[in-house]
Motif scaffolding. Sequence first.
Motif, mmCIF file in Angstrom:
data_model
loop_
_atom_site.group_PDB
_atom_site.id
_atom_site.type_symbol
_atom_site.label_atom_id
_atom_site.label_comp_id
_atom_site.label_asym_id
_atom_site.label_seq_id
_atom_site.Cartn_x
_atom_site.Cartn_y
_atom_site.Cartn_z
ATOM 1 N N HIS A 148 5.716 117.904 100.188
ATOM 2 C CA HIS A 148 7.055 118.191 99.500
ATOM 3 C C HIS A 148 7.449 119.504 99.545
ATOM 4 O O HIS A 148 6.816 120.592 99.722
ATOM 5 C CB HIS A 148 6.469 117.949 98.025
ATOM 6 N N ARG A 149 8.948 119.516 99.354
ATOM 7 C CA ARG A 149 9.620 120.616 99.223
ATOM 8 C C ARG A 149 10.596 120.671 98.008
ATOM 9 O O ARG A 149 10.946 119.669 97.343
ATOM 10 C CB ARG A 149 10.533 120.947 100.465
ATOM 11 N N ALA A 150 11.370 121.494 97.835
ATOM 12 C CA ALA A 150 12.089 121.635 96.296
ATOM 13 C C ALA A 150 13.059 120.684 96.410
ATOM 14 O O ALA A 150 13.874 120.438 97.534
ATOM 15 C CB ALA A 150 12.970 123.101 96.335
ATOM 16 N N ASP A 200 17.453 118.966 103.973
ATOM 17 C CA ASP A 200 16.036 118.572 104.450
ATOM 18 C C ASP A 200 16.135 117.099 104.311
ATOM 19 O O ASP A 200 16.746 116.381 103.617
ATOM 20 C CB ASP A 200 15.069 119.068 103.773
ATOM 21 N N ARG A 209 13.798 115.112 103.430
ATOM 22 C CA ARG A 209 13.057 114.597 102.399
ATOM 23 C C ARG A 209 13.918 114.201 101.196
ATOM 24 O O ARG A 209 13.722 113.177 100.571
ATOM 25 C CB ARG A 209 11.933 115.640 101.782
ATOM 26 N N ARG A 256 4.280 111.895 99.880
ATOM 27 C CA ARG A 256 3.989 113.330 100.384
ATOM 28 C C ARG A 256 2.985 114.192 99.693
ATOM 29 O O ARG A 256 2.822 114.014 98.523
ATOM 30 C CB ARG A 256 5.297 114.063 100.546
ATOM 31 N N ARG A 284 2.242 121.470 97.854
ATOM 32 C CA ARG A 284 1.838 122.460 98.936
ATOM 33 C C ARG A 284 0.674 122.880 98.799
ATOM 34 O O ARG A 284 -0.066 123.225 99.866
ATOM 35 C CB ARG A 284 3.026 123.551 98.732
#
Length: 439
Positions: A214-216, A252, A254, A293, A296
């Motif tokens: 995962h990302r922001a 991104d 995602r 996903r 982090r």
Amino acid sequence: MRIVILGAGYSGTALALELVRSRPHLRPTLVESSARFGPGLAYGAAEERHALNVRAGRMGAFADAPNDFARWAIGTADDVFAPRPAYGRYLEALLEAAHERVERVAGRAVAITPAGNEFTVRLADGRTLAADHVVLALGNPAPARPRFADAFGEYWVNDPWDAVARNKLAGRDGAILVLGTGLTMVDVVQSLRAAGHRAPLIALSRRGLLPNIHRAPRAWPPFLDDMHGAPLAKIVRRVRDEVDRAATQGVDWRQVLEGARPSVQALWRAADPATRKRFLRWLRPYWDVHRHRLPRVPAVHVTRLRRSGVLRIEAGRIIAAERARDSVRLTVALRGGGEIEHRVAGGINCTGPDHDYARSEDPLLQQLLRDRMIACDPFGLGLVVDTAWRVVDGLGKAQPQISALGPPTRGAVWEITSVPDIREQVAELADRLLADVPA
């Protein structure tokens, strides 16, 4: 109306609570074999180190209050991946607040039989419940047991959430096979290490794919609304084009996938059997690792274990397993060609739930299939249901008094595993059931 809900994990619990929110005088019945109401397997068998893979701000139990969980878990920010047991405690708290408005029955349902205009639900201990409507909120079944598991004897753990059996393996010398490389594998690896296992861990799957991280979050508008019924190759090209376009804006992939998400269920409903079969055969593993996903923190843990050599990821399949005293000798055919042998002290099945109910050993499902009260999805994805979540019987007729909810309906919409997806389904089913209940 007497509504009996079989299964008191998130799906069943959320439906019962949604019903009494709208009709306080209604008293739905939750039936749960574990005698623990609310958490279910997903949130009841997890450990504090196991994180939700959806941010807290999107995990509210009700469709009209998506951030309710974050408000309940005081001090938890909307963008945090909270511990999974915390979500189980949240569901238990919601049920406690409902008090006697939701009846709770501890027991395992083993049969549903018509009785005039109603149904009789029989429990394993002989008790019976009368119902005007039955909801199958059965959650996720156990993984399919592979043929080679017999070579492991008592050192094969087919239920990855069985902490007692898992910890028994953690105390053994020698490598452990973890079958599967998805989200469950990550949780199990963390648990084994926490329980003191220091020997190597070998995670094996056909393609050796790990979940992405995962990302922001950042909003990306839906872009597949005009693709219903389109060929699979054309849909894939549209997604790739959108990813390329987003990259030029510094966005991104995602977030592009989040833009695709609102269309997934409609795309699946519109897809013909050949398209569904093609997706399941060629794209499903890649969809899973991109869509489901990792937060982090566990991702970093897995990366460190891989770099240290403790965790080894392999792509291939087991073609032979032979018991040799206190270990099992495995022969693995590698995806890129060639073979490799491993000697392991035990194995854990992390391949994910087996939704092919045609081979289920559950007595309730066996009875319903035998009496042709349900039909299995042709691709082994659960039950056949119509667009109103009514169960379709063996003759192809929707049953107005039996519904299904959550993972058993995956064959109808594909994406129905996360709380944000299921709670929309809960709201729809509650509206239909309440249409005949006076306010």
